[in-house]
Design an enzyme around this catalytic site. Structure first.
Site, mmCIF file in Angstrom:
data_model
loop_
_atom_site.group_PDB
_atom_site.id
_atom_site.type_symbol
_atom_site.label_atom_id
_atom_site.label_comp_id
_atom_site.label_asym_id
_atom_site.label_seq_id
_atom_site.Cartn_x
_atom_site.Cartn_y
_atom_site.Cartn_z
ATOM 1 C CG MET A 17 -1.968 -1.315 1.209
ATOM 2 S SD MET A 17 -2.680 -1.440 2.735
ATOM 3 C CE MET A 17 -1.226 -2.401 3.805
ATOM 4 C CB THR A 62 0.088 1.989 4.598
ATOM 5 O OG1 THR A 62 -0.900 3.110 4.621
ATOM 6 C CG2 THR A 62 -0.810 1.122 5.524
ATOM 7 C CG ASN A 63 2.257 7.428 7.658
ATOM 8 O OD1 ASN A 63 2.251 7.701 8.695
ATOM 9 N ND2 ASN A 63 2.859 7.213 6.605
ATOM 10 C CB THR A 64 -3.807 6.101 4.716
ATOM 11 O OG1 THR A 64 -3.342 7.374 4.003
ATOM 12 C CG2 THR A 64 -5.440 6.296 4.308
ATOM 13 C CB CYS A 120 1.914 9.610 2.539
ATOM 14 S SG CYS A 120 1.504 8.298 1.169
ATOM 15 C CB THR A 121 5.151 4.561 3.440
ATOM 16 O OG1 THR A 121 3.658 4.247 2.595
ATOM 17 C CG2 THR A 121 4.443 4.521 4.999
ATOM 18 C CD GLU A 122 3.106 5.297 -1.080
ATOM 19 O OE1 GLU A 122 3.129 4.056 -0.991
ATOM 20 O OE2 GLU A 122 2.566 5.922 -0.206
ATOM 21 C CD GLN A 176 -6.832 4.044 0.873
ATOM 22 O OE1 GLN A 176 -6.611 4.468 -0.284
ATOM 23 N NE2 GLN A 176 -6.056 3.785 1.893
#
Length: 234
Positions: free
Chosen positions: A10, A83-85, A196-198, A52
């Site tokens: 994710m 993932t953060n979300t 956000c991990t990206e 989501q």
């Protein structure tokens, strides 16, 4: 060494960063040919992303609960949700298994407090920036959270899903993100969370004088500490 359970995918772009950072951390601590003992369950992000944006968080929780149960059955001693979300459904995940979940916001709060940061900017998906599941977790620990304005939030969100999750790194998006970081600092933020991990794929500490707190790196470092003997009592 404890076995780490990673719930990834994710997106897989950031999950591979988790895998790399965790294994590098284990090697750095133990030396030689040591690497992490871990189990990875990687979901199909297209399913998660669709749910989501429909607002069907219960359905996303069911997918991640299945992943968590699979990791527990495979022998994981604790879990890292990459993932953060999707920490929006962390409570449902924790209630479904007996092994602990290392919460990304708690790990980040620990680092912020250690750095003396009590007022921080937050970049992430619209869900992370606008909903209370993440911000409230930080604010309960004495950290005031500032978010970008509405148009900035919309742009940040679009870049994450339309570019970063697809492995696209664009110079104009990097500039826009750095401008937003500067604007948050101008409002009094002592640093900015890359929530956000990206986002760490796009901007790094060397790009700005504003302190950046990369949640992917923070989370991975905590996973290494727990794998090497941290308290797994919950």
């Amino acid at each position: 060494m404890h076995t780490i359970g990673l719930i990834g995918g994710m997106s897989w772009e950031s999950s591979q960063t988790y895998y790399q950072l965790i294994n590098q951390g284990i090697r750095d601590q133990l030396g030689g040919l040591h690497s992490a003992k871990l189990v990875l369950y990687s979901v199909d992000f297209a399913e998660i992303e669709n749910l989501q944006h429909q607002g069907d968080w219960d359905a996303t929780a069911r997918i991640l609960v299945r992943a968590a149960k699979a990791l527990e059955a495979a022998g994981a001693d604790f879990m890292v949700l990459c993932t953060n979300t999707m920490h929006k459904v962390s409570t449902q995940i924790e209630e479904a298994v007996s092994i602990p979940l290392l919460h990304i916001a708690d790990a980040t709060a620990t680092v912020l407090k250690s750095a003396g940061v009590s007022r921080v900017g937050l970049l992430g998906t619209r869900f992370t920036m606008e909903q209370d599941f993440y911000r409230d977790r930080l604010e309960r620990q004495g950290i005031r959270v500032l978010v970008p304005d509405e148009s900035q939030r919309e742009h940040i969100h679009a870049v994450i899903y339309d570019e970063l999750c697809l492995g696209k790194i664009k110079a104009e998006s990097k500039k826009a993100y750095l401008d937003i970081v500067a604007s948050l600092a101008g409002r009094g933020a002592q640093g900015v969370i890359l929530g956000c991990t990206e986002i760490g794929l796009l901007i790094q500490a060397a790009d700005t004088t504003v302190p950046l707190f990369d949640t992917t790196r923070i989370h991975a470092e905590q996973a290494v500490r727990f794998a090497l003997g941290g308290n797994l009592s919950g």
